[in-house]
Each structure stands twice: as C-alpha cells, then as structure tokens.
Scaffold this active site. Structure first.
Site, short mmCIF file in Angstrom:
data_model
loop_
_atom_site.label_atom_id
_atom_site.label_comp_id
_atom_site.label_asym_id
_atom_site.label_seq_id
_atom_site.Cartn_x
_atom_site.Cartn_y
_atom_site.Cartn_z
CG HIS A 107 5.37 -2.79 -2.28
ND1 HIS A 107 5.24 -1.76 -3.18
CD2 HIS A 107 4.62 -3.81 -2.78
CE1 HIS A 107 4.45 -2.14 -4.17
NE2 HIS A 107 4.06 -3.38 -3.95
CG ASP A 137 7.21 1.04 -3.29
OD1 ASP A 137 7.89 0.24 -2.60
OD2 ASP A 137 6.16 0.72 -3.88
CB SER A 210 3.83 -4.40 -7.03
OG SER A 210 2.59 -3.98 -6.55
CB VAL A 267 9.21 23.83 6.64
CG1 VAL A 267 10.19 24.98 6.74
CG2 VAL A 267 9.16 23.29 5.22
#
Length: 467
Positions: A107, A137, A210, A267
């Site tokens: 990001h 990420d 980040s 699933v």
C-alpha cells in the site's frame, strides 16, 4: 541516609532491568530507508479535496501542505482544464541484500508512477518495482548499488508474547524514528487479510511507519509494520506487523517469478461459535465450518461437503477459521493436505490435492426468480421451490427461496426475501414440502443451524425455538 541509599539501589536495579536499545538502533538504522512515491492525477480527480488548513499549528500545516497533491503543468495532449497534479505518499522500508533489494508494504507503493528511496546518508535513488502481493501487503523494490547496509533477518516463529520489540521508520516524515514496545499477541486475523497471521504489538506506529522493520532484541527483523487500529487516525496501542517468515516467502517468489503462488481448496468457511458448535454436536467452539464448496474445485473433488467442520489440517489444529487459509495458502499447487473433519457427528479423514489460488475470487450467481408452490412454517417464513434455472445458476440440486418473512425466528435472525435455504438442522433441503417437514421436527430450546445463500455467499446461522 540508609533509606536514600536503598532507594538509589532500587532505581539502579530497575534501570539495569530495562532493555537498552542504543546499540540496536545504531547498527540497524543504516539499512532502514524512507520511501516516497509520486502518482500523476488529473486535476478533476483531486478537485475539492483540499482541506482548510487555517488555524492549525504552523509545523503541522507545513507538513500537511508538503504531503498534499501539488498543482503541476497540464499534461501534453490532455483536455484544456485537465491539469496534472502529483499525489505524494511517504512510507518506510528496509534493505535485505547488499545489491539493493528493499522490502516495504504494497500500500506504500501501490499506483505509483515513480518511487524514490532515501538512504540514511540522505542520498536518493530511483527504485524499480520488482513485484507486489496485495494479499499480504508486501512489495519488493530494487535500487542500484553494491555493498549497501542490510538488516539481519530473524525467525518470526520464535517470537514470544511479552518480549521487547523495536520499530524504526518515518512516522509523519520524521526519518529514522525509533519506537519500542512488546509483542501483544501472535497469529492475529484481521478482516480482508486472510493469508497473514499478524504480530500484534503496542509499539507506537503512525502514518509513515508502514513498510518499516520490526526488530527483536537481537537486532533481527521479525516483521514488517503494516497496520494500526485507530479511531483517531494515530497510534492507540494496537499495531500489526507482517511476520518476516511470511514476507520473505512472498519476496522470494516475487523475485523469482514476479507473482506469488498459493494453495487453494475452493471453499467458503466461517467461524464456529458456541451456538453452531452446539448445533453440530461439538464439545467446544473450534474449527472451520464449510459453508460453501465451489464447483469443480479441489475440495469438491476431494469429497469435502457443506456442513463439514474442519478441526485439523496436516496436523495443525484449526482453532479459528482463519487458521485454515493460512495453512493451505502456504502449500503449493498439487501438494496434499490431510483434513480431520466432523461430518454428521462422526470424525472423518480426507486427503485433498490442493489447487492454485485463482487471481480473482469465484462467485456464484445470486438467486432471484419466481417461486412455485409456497409453504409456510413455524419459523415465520414463506418459501418456494427453486426453478430449474435457479438451481442451475446456483449449482444446487435442491433448496428453497424465501418469498416472505413474517414475525418469528426468521425475522429475528435477519432472513430476507430472496435468501436461499439449502440446509436446516444439518439436513439438506430438497423442496418446500421437505423444508416444512424438517421445520416441524425442530427441537425446542436448542441451537439449530440454517444454511443460507445470499448474493452468492453462503453462511450458517443459528437460532432457537422457544415454544
């Protein structure tokens, strides 16, 4: 005098018990980098988004003004009035190899037209994007250089809750800021992050951190700081890091082939709560309840069925449903996974050949159409048989569609017209008549499960009949 001496000794002992991060910071900081990106946007994409900064403290106002898109020249050939602006973002990263590979968050660099990496000596280098993996990420960058400072990589599996950790990054653009804390929890699952067992810490992480490294006390990177839980926009004591073992597996695949391969069962699963556990005859709420099996997927071919509760995968207990995709995701296409499941109250072992996770999720068409014969029952819901077209579009051999919801249990648990019911009280529903028969035999004052399809997504719901 003696009391003063004792207090001094206690203070000295406490100081010696606290960790000293100075050597760690000195040795690790050179390999931590600041990452800035630029993205060209048309003027109309950012028009009206410039907030009023008057009245803010000068330092904060100056920082926000630097971080906002700046007016630039009109791009050649663009329509008049469609001027270009540059959106800028700031983040952190760290160098993992002497020849210039850098790890950061996806990001941080997503959508960037240009990526700049600023080293500890304040020199700036343009970075090439090697690859990204939005599911974890993680992003890998490459800068030109040799004999660059690198971090030491640790083993996130060896982390223990309560041990000290330290983060270095660029919160709000302040380069090489160090913050410390402890590991608060391991294996945290966050919404929309299926494949990452996050490390939770109380390290102060803010915008700009980040992509930066999380170190243990040995100076080894054990995680990539990725997310915070916040109501204010800033640090509130809940920070989440991607385990370095997960990140490096992703990075190695990106470097080798530009993409990440993950195992896939095909699933849709959900958490087993107390009521569901009771309805399926389980001793405690644990496992992953299979709410949907995709047609022709690995699970369907391996015999997994709707209503199965997966308790164990390859020897690893499934405590929370999020444990399953993390285990299966680490497997390669074509490998085997052994599942320990509960089916209709009995234990069963299944060997399934894992497939490759598709690039995009598969969804079934939602049911919507005219019903046939209607049937009312004590759940307070009117249902009808599915048409042949509806059954084909949903890949069902039975089931009923809800036409009307009256007062009663169905209304209380949120059922809506258009929902498709495929199972009631662990029994497959073949028709409206069958649904009414099963509903008549429902037990009182005990959790009963109901499987519902809504807009192609399946889930189990529990309720109790009190009368």
């Amino acid at each position: 005098m003696a009391a003063v001496l004792m207090l001094g000794q206690v203070a000295t002992a406490q100081a010696e018990a606290l960790p000293d991060f100075t050597t760690l910071v000195e040795q690790a900081s050179p390999a931590v980098v600041n990452i800035s990106t630029r993205q060209k946007l048309p003027d109309r994409a950012v028009a009206g988004q410039m907030p009023d900064l008057e009245g803010l403290p000068p330092m904060l106002r100056e920082f926000l003004e630097r971080s906002m898109p700046n007016q630039g020249p009109r791009a050649p050939g663009s329509p008049k009035g469609d001027r270009q602006r540059e959106a800028q973002s700031l983040g952190s990263g760290f160098i993992i190899s002497a020849d210039g590979y850098v790890l950061t968050n996806n990001h941080v660099v997503e959508g960037a037209d240009e990526i700049l990496v600023r080293l500890s000596d304040r020199s700036e280098l343009k970075a090439k994007l090697v690859g990204t993996d939005p599911r974890t990420d993680v992003a890998v960058l490459k800068i030109e250089g040799k004999d660059l400072p690198t971090v030491k990589l640790g083993d996130s599996e060896k982390l223990k809750v309560g041990e000290w950790v330290l983060a270095i990054g660029s919160p709000f653009g302040f380069d090489h800021s160090a913050t410390k804390g402890i590991v608060s929890a391991k294996g945290r699952s966050l919404p929309n992050d299926t494949y990452v067992p996050f490390i939770q810490t109380d390290v102060a992480i803010n915008p700009g951190n980040s992509g930066g490294p999380l170190f243990n006390m040995s100076g080894e990177v054990v995680g990539i700081n990725s997310q915070i839980f916040t109501r204010s926009g800033g640090f509130m004591g809940l920070s989440f890091a991607i385990p370095i073992n997960v990140a490096m597996d992703v990075a190695n695949q990106l470097k080798a082939g530009g993409k990440v391969n993950r195992g896939w069962l095909g699933v849709v699963i959900q958490e087993v709560n107390k009521d569901l556990a009771e309805s399926f005859g389980l001793d405690k709420p644990a496992g992953a309840l299979v709410a949907q099996v995709l047609e022709d997927g690995p699970a369907a071919k391996g015999g997994l069925q709707v209503g199965d509760v997966i308790l164990n995968a390859n020897g690893h207990p499934i405590v929370m449903s999020a444990d399953l995709p993390q285990i299966v995701g680490n497997l390669k296409d074509g490998s085997k996974v052994q599942l320990d499941v509960i089916r209709e109250g009995k234990r069963k072992m299944l060997d399934i050949t894992v497939g490759a996770l598709p690039d995009e999720g598969q969804e079934m068409a939602a049911a919507d159409g005219a019903g046939a014969e209607r049937s009312s029952n004590r759940l307070g819901v009117s249902v009808a048989d599915l048409t042949a077209e509806q059954q084909k579009s949903l890949d069902l051999k039975g089931g009923v569609i809800i036409k009307e919801v009256q007062e009663g249990p169905a209304s209380l648990i949120g059922l809506q017209p258009g929902d498709v019911i495929t199972h009631l009280n662990n029994q497959a529903i073949s028709s409206a008549k069958n649904f009414t028969e099963v509903a008549k035999g429902l037990p009182k004052n005990r959790s009963v499960s109901l499987r519902v399809l809504r807009q192609g997504r399946a889930s189990f719901i529990t309720f109790k009949l009190a009368e």
